[in-house]
Write an enzyme that holds these catalytic residues in place. Structure first.
Site, short mmCIF file in Angstrom:
data_model
loop_
_atom_site.label_atom_id
_atom_site.label_comp_id
_atom_site.label_asym_id
_atom_site.label_seq_id
_atom_site.Cartn_x
_atom_site.Cartn_y
_atom_site.Cartn_z
N ARG A 99 0.84 -1.20 0.00
CA ARG A 99 0.00 0.00 0.00
C ARG A 99 0.87 1.24 0.00
NH1 ARG A 99 -3.16 -2.48 4.41
NH2 ARG A 99 -2.10 -1.03 5.80
N TYR A 248 -0.25 -2.87 -7.97
CA TYR A 248 -0.31 -3.83 -6.87
C TYR A 248 -1.59 -3.72 -6.05
CZ TYR A 248 0.68 -6.48 -2.72
OH TYR A 248 0.58 -7.39 -1.69
N GLY A 249 -2.22 -4.83 -5.75
CA GLY A 249 -3.27 -4.95 -4.75
C GLY A 249 -4.30 -3.85 -4.76
N GLY A 250 -4.56 -3.32 -3.56
CA GLY A 250 -5.57 -2.29 -3.41
C GLY A 250 -5.24 -0.99 -4.10
N LYS A 257 -10.07 -1.48 -0.95
CA LYS A 257 -10.06 -0.46 0.10
C LYS A 257 -10.55 0.91 -0.40
CE LYS A 257 -7.76 -3.54 2.61
NZ LYS A 257 -8.40 -4.42 3.58
N HIS A 277 -13.73 -2.12 8.04
CA HIS A 277 -12.63 -3.07 7.79
C HIS A 277 -12.82 -4.26 8.72
CE1 HIS A 277 -7.98 -3.74 7.78
NE2 HIS A 277 -8.55 -4.42 6.81
N SER A 299 -4.55 -4.89 9.34
CA SER A 299 -4.11 -5.87 8.34
C SER A 299 -3.03 -6.78 8.90
CB SER A 299 -3.58 -5.14 7.10
OG SER A 299 -4.61 -4.43 6.47
N CYS A 301 -3.30 -9.12 11.07
CA CYS A 301 -3.42 -9.40 12.51
C CYS A 301 -4.42 -10.52 12.78
CB CYS A 301 -3.84 -8.14 13.27
SG CYS A 301 -2.52 -6.94 13.48
N THR A 304 -8.34 -13.05 8.58
CA THR A 304 -8.64 -14.21 7.75
C THR A 304 -8.64 -15.48 8.60
OG1 THR A 304 -7.74 -13.15 5.77
CG2 THR A 304 -7.93 -15.55 5.73
N ASN A 305 -7.68 -15.60 9.53
CA ASN A 305 -7.63 -16.77 10.39
C ASN A 305 -8.89 -16.90 11.24
OD1 ASN A 305 -5.14 -17.55 9.46
ND2 ASN A 305 -3.98 -16.78 11.20
N ASP A 324 -12.66 -9.60 5.26
CA ASP A 324 -11.93 -8.34 5.24
C ASP A 324 -12.79 -7.08 5.39
OD1 ASP A 324 -9.41 -6.97 5.04
OD2 ASP A 324 -9.92 -6.41 2.99
N ASN A 416 4.61 -9.23 2.32
CA ASN A 416 3.23 -8.85 1.99
C ASN A 416 2.74 -9.55 0.71
OD1 ASN A 416 0.82 -7.41 2.53
ND2 ASN A 416 1.37 -5.82 1.08
N SER A 417 3.34 -10.70 0.39
CA SER A 417 2.88 -11.46 -0.77
C SER A 417 1.46 -11.96 -0.52
CB SER A 417 3.83 -12.62 -1.06
OG SER A 417 3.98 -13.45 0.07
N ARG A 418 0.73 -12.20 -1.62
CA ARG A 418 -0.71 -12.42 -1.49
C ARG A 418 -1.21 -13.61 -2.32
NH1 ARG A 418 -3.62 -8.77 2.06
NH2 ARG A 418 -2.09 -7.15 2.57
N ASN A 545 -9.07 -20.08 19.61
CA ASN A 545 -9.79 -18.82 19.77
C ASN A 545 -11.30 -19.03 19.85
OD1 ASN A 545 -7.36 -17.47 19.71
ND2 ASN A 545 -7.51 -16.88 17.56
#
Length: 635
Positions: A99, A248-250, A257, A277, A299, A301, A304-305, A324, A416-418, A545
């Site tokens: 970003r 790249y990305g967003g 975003k 978010h 992001s 943190c 997704t998990n 997300d 930060n690979s996706r 969790n």
């Protein structure tokens, strides 16, 4: 004329667009005549402005994707992962990997529509503003003729289920067919979008790699970009985004975003809903009761998990609605209903594996694109966290094109690979994930990486206290952020990089949700990342969790008891099921509230809000700060 409004320009409704300076520009694919008039005018203006060699109107079909993939493989932008079905790897220019927060601006006539009336010493971390006249100079110096020699791709897309009252429509113009492929995965690209658009307004998204032909700068990894001139501008009043220089990305997938948070938060404020978010998950307990939870973490943190949690407690079922972004609106019954506006997952790859997130792994075993990860010699992806699955003698090609084997120094993949994959492929995707009415939210959770002082979980005393808790969110910085290091950064509501308007006004908007007849969700704060003096995590995390979520759900049902504390309601000792992990959990340490720590934390939080938000800090948040400071002082 508004800030960045396109004037009408003449054109003819044929298979070529006629613009004043170019003459006839061919329509390579699609029927320009069939587009709604507003879309035709939008395209015609930018054809004249950016001067592409042709226009390609996208339909999101499999045939279209195959055609684009073939072209990108011939060019060398994409490489097939032979071990998987319809999966590809892409390596960007190393200068284009994250970003660009320092080059991301909101453009409004009134500066204080965008940023708060901060005080001297403010770092301006709650959004960047630029004057419209200044931005026009910056935009004209970049976008004029920026698509010369390149194709303009017209991407009609819906954020949210097509036709839902909670959804919004966008049209993106781009000169990157890689962006087309990813937008097809991340949004609903379809001619149906144009069928229902009619005379409605739509969000205008304009993107260019900033590499008009002939392009003399060296292209690395077959990835055109212009990192020296990157600029990302949002025009909330025009419902428009313009992005230049990055693929790249967003920065280039403008439905993410830019639209779904920065522009959508403005729309949400005007229309009385929330664009956040946040992940959305459905959790069903052993009794068959289902609860829907929205959770906001910075992001990388664990959103997704958590959204794809594999519960360690028997009898629990978790289903993912979104990982997300959440759009949430109260219905006529007073329920807060949420949709996931996205259509796919754009997740951080390093650290994702079959142990940490098996559901995410299963989601991208076909029809996925991997960006800046490594490739194994057998045609499989690789990144940090997958070492146990890599044969000792297997050679890996890193994201920088270097050869690597297990045990050698250095990272194989960018931090930060996706991975980009369809959400529909997630084995635990909720059967209501595309329900036009959304799902009813019972709890909102905030959290971040807090190594010391912050307990595993606590519950806000009230909606207003919960908004203050969200405003005080902090986290150890991660690889997704532009700013590196292990410092604790403020990330209010996990929205700091994505704030679309004045943060003080944003907090007022949240407070305004408390109206008679509404069923307000309970608000919680979690911290999976507290460590002991030796730096070891105090909570096992991941599938365990669910034990914290179990306690939250019992609170929602009125079953679990709490112990009031200065910062919120803590679980009564033993109220969280730790059966089977008793030797890993030291309750008193996990829930301790060191007075000196919290005195300093409260002081630092107040300073941040007073300086950064200044006179725009709502009186109710000030009241909540004062009351919490008094409680901490009396510990």
């Amino acid at each position: 004329m508004a800030l960045d409004q396109e004037p009408d320009i003449p054109f003819y409704e044929v298979h070529e667009v006629v613009v004043p300076h170019l003459g006839r520009v061919p329509i390579t694919k699609g029927d320009f005549h069939a587009l709604p008039k507003k879309v035709q005018k939008f395209i015609a203006f930018y054809v004249d402005y950016m001067t592409p060699r042709g226009i390609y109107i996208c339909d999101g079909s499999e045939h279209e994707a195959h055609e684009v993939i073939t072209k990108l493989m011939e060019r060398g932008t994409l490489e097939r992962l032979e071990a998987l079905e319809n999966c590809y790897i892409c390596r960007t220019d190393p200068a284009d990997v994250a970003r660009v927060e320092s080059k991301t601006f909101i453009v409004t006539k009134d500066k204080y529509q965008t940023i708060p009336h901060s005080k001297p010493g403010a770092k301006g971390g709650m959004g960047l503003w630029m004057d419209p006249d200044e931005m026009k100079i910056e935009m004209d110096s970049r976008f004029k003729d920026c698509m010369a020699g390149r194709m303009m791709y017209v991407i009609p897309f819906s954020m949210g289920p097509i036709g839902s009252d909670l959804s919004k429509i966008g049209i993106q113009l781009t000169d990157s067919n890689y962006v087309l492929l990813c937008m097809r995965l991340m949004t609903r690209v379809s001619p149906k979008v144009l069928d229902i658009l009619g005379d409605q307004d739509f969000v205008k998204c304009v993107h260019s790699m900033g590499c008009p032909r002939p392009w003399r700068r060296k292209v690395i990894n077959h990835w055109p970009c212009n990192p020296e001139k990157v600029l990302l501008a949002h025009f909330p009043e025009e419902r428009k985004v313009k992005s230049y220089g990055s693929g790249y990305g967003g920065n280039s997938l403008l439905g993410k975003k830019c639209f779904a948070l920065r522009i959508a938060s403005n729309i949400a404020r005007d229309e009385g809903w929330l664009a956040e978010h946040m992940l959305i998950m459905g959790v069903t307990n052993p009794k068959g009761q289902e609860f829907y939870i929205a959770a906001a973490f910075p992001s990388a943190c664990g959103k997704t998990n958590m959204a794809m949690l594999n519960p360690s407690l028997p009898g629990w079922k978790v289903r993912c609605v979104g990982d997300d972004i959440a759009w949430m609106k109260f219905n006529e019954k007073g329920e807060l209903r949420a949709i996931n506006p996205e259509y796919g997952f754009f997740g951080v790859a390093p650290g994702t594996n079959w142990k940490t997130n098996p559901n995410a792994m299963a989601s991208f075993q076909k029809n996925a694109i991997f960006t800046n990860v490594a490739k194994r010699a057998d045609g499989m992806y690789f990144w940090e966290g997958l070492e146990d699955e890599l044969p000792d003698d297997m050679e890996v090609t890193t994201w920088l094109g270097q050869k690597w084997k297990k045990g050698q120094p250095g990272l194989t993949s960018h931090p930060n690979s996706r991975f980009t994959a369809p959400a529909s492929q997630c084995p635990i995707i909720h059967d209501k994930w595309e329900d036009p009415a959304g799902v009813p939210i019972s709890a909102i959770v905030f959290g971040g990486r807090r190594p010391t002082g912050v307990p595993l979980v606590f519950e806000a005393f009230s909606w207003e206290h919960g908004v203050m808790v969200g405003a005080a969110v902090k986290s150890e910085s991660t690889a997704a952020a532009e700013f590196k290091g292990k410092s604790i950064m403020h990330d209010p509501m996990a929205m700091r990089p994505f704030m679309g308007y004045n943060f003080g006004h944003y907090l007022d908007h949240w407070l305004s949700m408390n109206k008679p007849g509404r069923k307000l969700p309970k608000i919680y704060h979690v911290n999976w990342f507290r460590v002991n003096e030796k730096g070891k995590f105090l909570w096992p995390g991941y599938g365990d969790n669910i034990r914290v979520i179990d306690w939250m759900c019992k609170r929602l049902s009125g079953e679990a008891k709490v112990v009031p504390s200065p910062i919120g309601n803590l679980p009564e000792k033993g109220a969280i099921d730790i059966s089977g992990i008793e030797d890993q959990v030291h309750w008193d340490e996990l829930f301790s509230l060191p007075k000196d720590y919290w005195l300093e934390d409260a002081k630092e939080t107040r300073q941040f809000l007073e300086v950064e938000v200044g006179d725009d800090l709502p009186a109710e948040i000030e009241k909540q700060l004062v009351e919490q400071e008094k409680r901490i002082a009396a510990m």
